[in-house]
Write a protein that holds these residues in place. Structure first.
Motif, PDB file in Angstrom:
ATOM      1  N   THR A   1     -57.098 -44.684  14.713  1.00  0.00           N
ATOM      2  CA  THR A   1     -56.304 -43.636  14.093  1.00  0.00           C
ATOM      3  C   THR A   1     -56.303 -42.358  14.908  1.00  0.00           C
TER       4      THR A   1
ATOM      5  N   GLU B   1     -50.018 -38.462   9.944  1.00  0.00           N
ATOM      6  CA  GLU B   1     -50.684 -39.330   8.980  1.00  0.00           C
ATOM      7  C   GLU B   1     -49.864 -40.551   8.599  1.00  0.00           C
ATOM      8  N   ASN B   2     -48.552 -40.422   8.787  1.00  0.00           N
ATOM      9  CA  ASN B   2     -47.682 -41.484   8.335  1.00  0.00           C
ATOM     10  C   ASN B   2     -46.599 -41.688   9.382  1.00  0.00           C
TER      11      ASN B   2
ATOM     12  N   GLY C   1     -51.367 -44.154  10.397  1.00  0.00           N
ATOM     13  CA  GLY C   1     -51.666 -42.789  10.817  1.00  0.00           C
ATOM     14  C   GLY C   1     -52.300 -42.760  12.190  1.00  0.00           C
TER      15      GLY C   1
END
Ligand SMILES: Cc1cc2nc3c(=O)[nH]c(=O)nc-3n(C[C@H](O)[C@H](O)[C@H](O)COP(=O)(O)O)c2cc1C
Ligand code: SF4
Ligand code: SF4
Ligand code: FES
Ligand code: FES
Lengths: 607, 148
Positions: A228, A260-261, A268
């Motif tokens: 991430t 995050e998206n 993310g």
């Protein structure tokens, strides 16, 4: 809508060559001629052919103006008027045929190249994400997130045959798979942009010219391995690369490619830049992770688990080179099969080299794997300038080896170069001519690695110092014949007794020069001569009597009064007094050219 | 330090800030004074000797005061092949100091550095964060004059 685009390279070296001033002048002239509506000036990264920097390219015609100066701006602007004509005097001239070449695609330097990673370097504005999007940027990421599972991505990278371009050539897909397999919800992707090998600047050029391609590759890698967070470790010496990468990351975040998206897909990922602080050994994977953690960047002791298992903060970490990441979008967009169809059986795709040293066309090139050294040096590089003779090429920087003329047929791929006693390394390619002393060159490379050793392995630390002392003795004329074998022996033990690539490869320049240029070592030792006329202790300055015009210039300038002679009296150098400072050679008028350097120290009086 | 599977890594995630903060201090004050290092050690919960160890490991940090302008001439092979020695000697002559030294008036510090990645334009140097290429002795005087 602009009808024409004026492309202007703004890489570190273009800027140092005055590209900013040229750009300002051009924009001003274009505005003055009321052309702003139809002509757009675009700043790009490096086009690679730095020999003819600064370069201006006019599209869609594809005209290339070389070595442009600020004063050329008004004329270039006028040439863009509807009735304007191309400016012939600014065309590149082929050094062999002396023909003017209007179009960049016809220039030999580019002809044999195959630009994939560098395709957009020099064509898009690295500070404008829309430029990157216009050439298909982030399509690979979209495709990956909407159509592919992480396993499928890894499978594609594996099938492509892509090997890491940071030096080792480790298969990228296998590394990704290994990192994916380690359980854990906290993983990292790290991009190695430490590029410390002297003579290599491709990672800088990619980051300066097409930073989004690296960002996109890293995001895809994050998705594939389950990370991430990404870090780019950039060396401190590259402020412009850091700036452009920073802009790229911010833009990518703004457009939803990072965050995050990512693209609303629920995945993310974010990227942070980390700047090194000037330590070559930090390029090594385990040292790099320690450096990122804020510690001294020393390679971890053996046995050590793989970084893919225990990396940054003890977490699974995928570490790849800048170019490895930059290749990913092409593999996804054009397909693993397309990628695998290029290059050789075991080395797929392209290789990037920084051509430097005694070569006509210095610069950055991208070539298909499997091309020969000869094609690179003579066809693309234009051979050795100044009528001198090619002597050797060093690939892989201080870790690599020096290859002689006889091996120029060697194809460029990971395994052939290693078999020849050199290596692909980071892609530095330094050409040397007859005026380079191979003992001195080996000494110079070793001096670098010895100083950069982190010191924890005693063989790396002490063995390399001892080798350096022997080389110093040889270049000073105090070598013994058994020193050659001693160097080989020491070199082999340093290789075996070191825990990281630095020590393991530090002896390569010495070992390869002994392997291919042993007679040069022997001349230094047995005949007390430096055949290349470099080592001060093993050469003599002489005045050629029938060229000397008795002008007294050198006689007056010699700092130690070693030159005897007078008006109408041919000058002679007293070899016992001469300190070989070279002043006489540099002051003797070019049209006389009476001072020469000869190998050896025996000569007392010449002529 | 801590270990997972016998492997070394830093446990203190805050420590990542160390290199960043050392860099900031270096830029701001020109060098890393004892005071700065003590403060950093306290704020990052590290020992002073660890901070010192890191500060002295990296060549871009210096623990002695530096001149207002830092000259770094590339000493790597591609520049060497293009006569960087002459450039080094010219700078030595112009400002009267050797590599590793600072002029008494505090105007220049002078170092030799590894490749700065513009080897196709050798010989090269950096002054502060500006890169200068294709150097000749004549260019050196002009460039140095432009620095206050
Ligand atoms: C002393 C030393 C310096 C290195 N420097 C670099 C470097 O500057 N950049 C790089 O990508 N790899 C460097 N490497 C190789 C890395 O350890 C690592 O193999 C590489 O970054 C992995 O990426 P790749 O698989 O994409 O090649 C260095 C290795 C050693 C031993
Ligand atoms: S081989 Fe040299 S640089 Fe590498 S860990 Fe050992 S001492 Fe350090
Ligand atoms: S090389 Fe130097 S010391 Fe020797 S003769 Fe020439 S000027 Fe004098
Ligand atoms: S940065 Fe200008 S040609 Fe490389
Ligand atoms: S060798 Fe001097 S800049 Fe690379």
């Amino acid at each position: 809508m602009p009808v024409r685009t004026v492309l202007l390279g703004q890489g570190t070296c273009c800027i140092s060559a005055g590209a900013k001033q040229i750009s300002a002048a051009l924009r001003e002239e274009i505005a003055r001629l009321d052309l702003a509506g139809t002509v757009q000036v675009k700043h790009t990264g490096c086009r690679g052919f730095s020999q003819i920097d600064p370069v201006v390219i006019i599209e869609p015609e594809g005209l290339l103006y070389s070595e442009v100066k600020v004063d050329d701006a008004p004329e270039i602007a006028r040439s863009l008027l509807p009735q304007g004509q191309p400016i012939e005097r600014l065309f590149y001239r082929d050094p062999v045929t002396d023909r003017a070449i209007p179009h960049h695609r016809d220039i030999t330097f580019y002809n044999k190249q195959q630009r994939t990673v560098l395709k957009n370097c020099g064509y898009i504005d690295p500070e404008e994400i829309d430029d990157y999007l216009a050439v298909g940027g982030y399509q690979a990421l979209r495709k990956v997130l909407s159509e592919m599972t992480p396993e499928q991505v890894i499978e594609a990278v594996k099938r492509s045959g892509l090997r890491g371009l940071g030096g080792g050539g480790f298969p990228a897909g296998r590394k990704w798979e290994a990192c994916r397999r380690v359980p854990g919800d906290e993983k990292y992707v790290v991009c190695n942009a430490d590029e410390g090998d002297p003579g290599a600047f491709q990672d800088r050029s990619v980051l300066e010219g097409d930073p989004h391609s690296v960002v996109e590759g890293m995001i895809i890698a994050g998705y594939a391995v389950g990370a991430t967070k990404g870090y780019v470790y950039v060396r401190a010496e590259y402020p412009l690369a850091v700036k452009r990468l920073g802009i790229a990351i911010a833009e990518a975040r703004e457009r939803g490619f990072l965050g995050e998206n990512v693209l609303g897909n629920g995945f993310g990922f974010d990227i942070e830049i980390f700047q090194g602080a000037g330590a070559f050994v930090c390029g090594e994977s385990t040292a790099l992770t320690l450096s990122l953690e804020g510690a001294r960047g020393m390679p971890k002791p053996l046995p050590r688990p793989r970084t893919t298992e225990v990396g940054l903060w003890g977490r699974p970490t995928l570490l790849n080179n800048v170019k490895t990441f930059a290749n990913i979008r092409w593999i996804i967009n054009k397909g693993a099969e397309w990628f695998a169809s290029q290059g050789t059986e075991k080395s797929k795709g392209t290789a990037i080299f920084s051509l430097t040293g005694k070569i006509t066309n210095c610069g950055l090139i991208e070539v298909p794997m499997g091309i020969t050294l000869r094609e690179i040096i003579f066809d693309i590089g234009g051979g050795v300038p100044g009528g001198r003779t090619f002597k050797a090429v060093q690939t892989g920087g201080p870790s690599g080896g020096v290859l002689p003329e006889g091996l120029l047929g060697t194809p460029i791929d990971f395994d052939s170069l290693t078999a020849a006693g050199s290596m692909m390394g980071s892609g530095g390619m330094v050409v040397v001519d007859e005026d380079t002393c191979m003992v001195d060159l080996a000494r110079y490379f070793l001096d670098f690695t010895q100083k950069e050793s982190c010191g924890q392995c005693s063989l790396c630390r002490l063995g390399s110092v001892q080798m350096l002392e022997i080389l110093n003795a040889i270049t000073e004329g105090n070598g013994r014949i058994e020193d050659i074998d001693l160097l080989i022996e020491l070199g082999e033990s340093v290789k075996i007794g070191s825990i990281c690539g630095l020590g393991q490869s530090a002896p390569n320049p010495v070992l390869s020069t002994i392997r291919y240029f042993r007679e040069e070592y022997e001349s230094h030792i047995l005949e007390k001569k430096c055949p290349a006329r470099v080592c001060k202790g093993l050469i003599s300055y002489i005045i050629v009597s029938d060229k000397c015009k008795a002008c007294m210039i050198c006689l007056r300038k010699c700092p130690v009064e070693a030159i005897k002679g007078g008006k109408k009296e041919v000058h002679v150098i007293d070899q016992d007094k001469c300190t070989r400072c070279g002043v006489c050679l540099s002051v003797c008028p070019e049209r006389f050219g009476a001072v020469e350097i000869i190998p050896g120290r025996e000569v007392k009086i010449h002529g | 330090m801590n270990k997972i599977n016998g492997e070394i890594y830093m446990q203190n995630k805050e420590q990542k800030e160390l290199l960043v903060r050392l860099g900031e201090a270096q830029n701001k004050f020109g060098y890393l004074s004892e005071k700065v290092m003590i403060e950093l050690a306290e704020s990052l919960d590290m020992s002073i000797s660890d901070v010192y160890g890191v500060a002295t490991f990296y060549s871009f940090f210096s623990i002695r005061p530096q001149g207002r302008n830092i000259i770094r001439i590339c000493k790597s092979v591609p520049c060497f092949l293009k006569n960087s020695q002459v450039i080094i000697e010219t700078v030595e002559k112009e400002i009267g100091i050797k590599p590793g030294e600072t002029t008494p008036n505090g105007k220049f510090s002078f170092h030799l550095t590894n490749c700065i990645g513009v080897c196709d334009k050798a010989p090269a140097m950096m002054i502060n964060s500006e890169v200068y290429i294709d150097l000749t002795p004549n260019k050196i005087s002009q460039i140095l004059k432009a620095h206050k």
